[in-house]
Design an enzyme around this catalytic site. Structure first.
Site, PDB file in Angstrom:
ATOM      1  N   CYS A  48       0.831  -1.335  -0.035  1.00 22.52           N
ATOM      2  CA  CYS A  48       0.100  -0.116  -0.128  1.00 22.52           C
ATOM      3  C   CYS A  48       0.760   1.224   0.236  1.00 22.52           C
ATOM      4  O   CYS A  48       1.753   1.285   0.994  1.00 22.52           O
ATOM      5  CB  CYS A  48      -0.745  -0.043   1.164  1.00 22.52           C
ATOM      6  SG  CYS A  48      -1.861   1.408   1.545  1.00 22.52           S
ATOM      7  N   CYS A  51       0.364   3.258   3.610  1.00 24.99           N
ATOM      8  CA  CYS A  51       0.703   2.467   4.783  1.00 24.99           C
ATOM      9  C   CYS A  51       1.767   1.501   4.741  1.00 24.99           C
ATOM     10  O   CYS A  51       2.203   1.110   5.805  1.00 24.99           O
ATOM     11  CB  CYS A  51      -0.532   2.137   5.539  1.00 24.99           C
ATOM     12  SG  CYS A  51      -1.193   0.745   5.162  1.00 24.99           S
ATOM     13  N   CYS A  97      -7.529  -0.731   1.586  1.00 22.04           N
ATOM     14  CA  CYS A  97      -6.578  -1.229   2.386  1.00 22.04           C
ATOM     15  C   CYS A  97      -7.367  -1.263   3.925  1.00 22.04           C
ATOM     16  O   CYS A  97      -7.703  -0.359   3.960  1.00 22.04           O
ATOM     17  CB  CYS A  97      -5.424  -0.225   2.150  1.00 22.04           C
ATOM     18  SG  CYS A  97      -4.166  -0.684   3.520  1.00 22.04           S
ATOM     19  N   CYS A 100      -5.386   1.146   6.310  1.00 25.43           N
ATOM     20  CA  CYS A 100      -5.410   2.606   6.285  1.00 25.43           C
ATOM     21  C   CYS A 100      -6.543   3.336   5.682  1.00 25.43           C
ATOM     22  O   CYS A 100      -6.822   4.402   5.257  1.00 25.43           O
ATOM     23  CB  CYS A 100      -4.143   3.178   5.659  1.00 25.43           C
ATOM     24  SG  CYS A 100      -3.920   3.150   4.220  1.00 25.43           S
ATOM     25  N   CYS A 120      -8.446  -4.895 -10.148  1.00 25.97           N
ATOM     26  CA  CYS A 120      -8.052  -3.894 -11.066  1.00 25.97           C
ATOM     27  C   CYS A 120      -7.579  -2.506 -10.000  1.00 25.97           C
ATOM     28  O   CYS A 120      -8.564  -1.762  -9.454  1.00 25.97           O
ATOM     29  CB  CYS A 120      -9.068  -3.257 -12.004  1.00 25.97           C
ATOM     30  SG  CYS A 120      -8.944  -2.218 -13.123  1.00 25.97           S
TER      31      CYS A 120
END
Ligand code: FE
Length: 131
Positions: A48, A51, A97, A100, A120
């Site tokens: 990510c 984070c 995510c 976060c 995607c």
């Protein structure tokens, strides 16, 4: 379960560049074929960009032709969560995510075997870490 990362809107604005902020924190979508990872084929993991949570392995990446990085499976199911998204006149499943709440992209049921799933994902929501 990963670590929760909570930041204020102002902190995200300071840490992320403009496009990252608009996509990851405001659910925008990067232009197709514009991102740095849609053709990326190196071996490693995609984290990510907000984070650092590990989200996808390069082994599950495939060329969907969509212009966005596409994966048939998450590296770790617990690292992300999904939400029903009816924006822009479409019915889609948003992928976020779990650490976060960054907007990552959407998951569709037209992916390849073995999962039939197509995650995607916006390049700017990811950060590649080579093996
Ligand atoms: Fe995150």
């Amino acid at each position: 379960m990963g670590t929760r990362v909570e930041k204020t809107d102002q902190e995200w604005r300071q840490e992320l560049d403009d496009l990252q902020y608009r996509v990851a924190r405001e659910n925008a979508t990067e232009r197709a074929f514009s991102g740095q990872y849609y053709q990326h084929k190196d071996a490693g993991r995609y984290l990510c960009s907000c984070c650092g949570a590990a989200l996808f392995d390069s082994q599950s990446k495939f060329d969907s032709g969509s212009g966005w990085p596409s994966f048939y499976a998450p590296l770790n199911e617990d690292a992300m969560r999904v939400e029903f998204d009816e924006s822009h006149g479409m019915r889609r499943t948003e992928v976020l995510c779990a650490g976060c709440d960054a907007h990552l992209g959407h998951v569709f049921a037209d992916g390849p075997a073995p999962s039939g799933q197509r995650y995607c994902i916006n390049s700017v929501s990811l950060k590649f870490e080579p093996d």
